[in-house]
Design a protein around this motif. Structure first.
Motif, PDB file in Angstrom:
ATOM      1  N   GLU A  70     -46.138  72.189  12.946  1.00  0.00           N
ATOM      2  CA  GLU A  70     -45.309  72.729  11.883  1.00  0.00           C
ATOM      3  C   GLU A  70     -46.211  72.842  10.643  1.00  0.00           C
ATOM      4  N   TYR A  71     -45.599  73.051   9.477  1.00  0.00           N
ATOM      5  CA  TYR A  71     -46.383  73.202   8.252  1.00  0.00           C
ATOM      6  C   TYR A  71     -45.794  72.346   7.141  1.00  0.00           C
ATOM      7  N   MET A  72     -46.624  72.077   6.148  1.00  0.00           N
ATOM      8  CA  MET A  72     -46.155  71.524   4.886  1.00  0.00           C
ATOM      9  C   MET A  72     -46.743  72.368   3.763  1.00  0.00           C
ATOM     10  N   LEU A  73     -45.869  72.988   2.999  1.00  0.00           N
ATOM     11  CA  LEU A  73     -46.297  73.713   1.805  1.00  0.00           C
ATOM     12  C   LEU A  73     -46.393  72.732   0.646  1.00  0.00           C
ATOM     13  N   VAL A  74     -47.506  72.755  -0.071  1.00  0.00           N
ATOM     14  CA  VAL A  74     -47.737  71.811  -1.167  1.00  0.00           C
ATOM     15  C   VAL A  74     -47.978  72.604  -2.459  1.00  0.00           C
ATOM     16  N   TYR A  75     -47.103  72.389  -3.443  1.00  0.00           N
ATOM     17  CA  TYR A  75     -47.198  73.095  -4.723  1.00  0.00           C
ATOM     18  C   TYR A  75     -47.163  72.092  -5.868  1.00  0.00           C
ATOM     19  N   ALA A  76     -47.855  72.450  -6.936  1.00  0.00           N
ATOM     20  CA  ALA A  76     -47.804  71.667  -8.164  1.00  0.00           C
ATOM     21  C   ALA A  76     -46.917  72.386  -9.162  1.00  0.00           C
ATOM     22  N   LYS A  77     -46.329  71.624 -10.064  1.00  0.00           N
ATOM     23  CA  LYS A  77     -45.622  72.273 -11.167  1.00  0.00           C
ATOM     24  C   LYS A  77     -46.639  72.936 -12.097  1.00  0.00           C
TER      25      LYS A  77
END
Length: 341
Positions: free
Chosen positions: A192-199
């Motif tokens: 599967e995937y994990m999307l990682v975003y910063a504010k």
């Protein structure tokens, strides 16, 4: 042949509205927004958290330091925005994957594969919740979202739209089934995937892993400053040509006994330029000023078969850790948002 008069019967207001919509068109994600009862309800009524002491977990001496909110996720996020807005460090979400197997409800109805608006409903669902998540995060905060192939493409664009493409820190591949799903016709899915975003990617930080024994063993040499390994001082790969970084292309002058090297012109010294064995003009890793400041501690000269090369000493005691790779993660975890202390 196109009808050139198809706008002839439109009023001025209709033409202005159409023009305004055309001006708003841009690359991104467009879908039919579907109303959601729980979101509409919060515009009229305020959800309230009620403590359930029968489920309280605490030791005899210490008060509880964490809490679990049990209920609709929109209600929870909406309520937390009154108490924890801009106070959350990390949010991990594991939303419904919208596989069409009737495991997810929208407006109290299961959404299956035959639903014409299946993807629109899911994007509307995620859009509302991600916007609430964004307002919860600190400026240094990070959000992680688990997803699989069913909605990955749309979710990535939605994240880009809400958090900004520049704040995408990475997409992690999570190997959760090394053997793969053998009942699939073509490629057995193993991940599967994990999307990682910063504010805000200029304020966010990602931790590092401890160095492995293999990495530590690479620091084979030592001097008065400690153990080190060597890396070529001449750049290679992307952005390594003279035209890419002209300020990093300059001559270095080396005494004949190799005891002195400088970026300042010295008559009678050996002149070394960052030109590779194919004759391509490259560039050095540092500018001339930094070279002069750091050369004593970090630069090493080697003469191999009559060819002089410069190297940078990468020091073990200055290595802050190993960055996490964007692939090959094998885990099974569920995290909660972590509020500030």
């Amino acid at each position: 042949m196109a009808n050139k008069n198809k706008y002839a019967d439109l009023s001025r207001e209709q033409l202005e509205d159409k023009l305004e919509r055309l001006e708003r068109v841009r690359y991104g994600l467009v879908w039919k927004d579907k109303p959601e009862d729980v979101a509409d309800q919060c515009t009229q009524e305020l959800p309230v958290l009620v403590e359930d002491k029968t489920k309280e977990i605490r030791s005899a001496d210490d008060p509880p330091t964490h809490f679990i909110i049990e209920g609709d996720n929109y209600h929870a996020l909406y309520t937390l925005n009154f108490t924890h807005q801009k106070k959350i460090d990390v949010i991990y979400i594991d939303p419904p994957y919208n596989t069409g197997n009737k495991s997810w409800k929208y407006n109290n109805n299961y959404v299956d594969k035959e639903d014409t608006y299946r993807h629109s409903k899911w994007l509307s669902f995620m859009n509302k919740r991600l916007r609430l998540c964004k307002t919860l995060l600190k400026n240094t905060g990070i959000i992680i979202c688990a997803i699989d192939d069913y909605e990955f493409a749309g979710l990535k664009l939605l994240f880009d739209q809400i958090f900004g493409e520049q704040n995408r820190l990475g997409t992690l591949t999570v190997v959760h089934n090394p053997g793969g799903r053998q009942d699939e016709k073509f490629f057995p899915t193993a991940h599967e995937y994990m999307l990682v975003y910063a504010k805000n990617n200029t304020k966010a930080e990602i931790g590092t892993l401890n160095l492995s024994k293999d990495k530590i063993s690479q620091y084979k040499d030592a001097d008065i400053y400690g153990r080190y390994k060597l890396r070529g001082y001449r750049r290679s790969g992307a952005n390594s040509r003279k035209e890419d970084r002209p300020n990093l292309f300059y001559p270095i002058y080396i005494s004949k006994n190799y005891g002195v090297l400088t970026a300042q012109y010295k008559e009678g010294y050996i002149t070394l330029l960052p030109i590779d064995d194919k004759g391509i003009e490259r560039c050095w890793r540092w500018n001339a000023e930094t070279f002069e400041e750091e050369k004593e501690k970090y630069i090493e000269i080697k003469n191999i078969n009559g060819e002089i090369n410069l190297y940078v000493k990468e020091r073990e005691n200055e290595n802050t850790g190993e960055k996490t790779k964007l692939f090959g993660i094998n885990l099974n975890m569920r995290l909660l948002a972590v509020p500030q202390n």
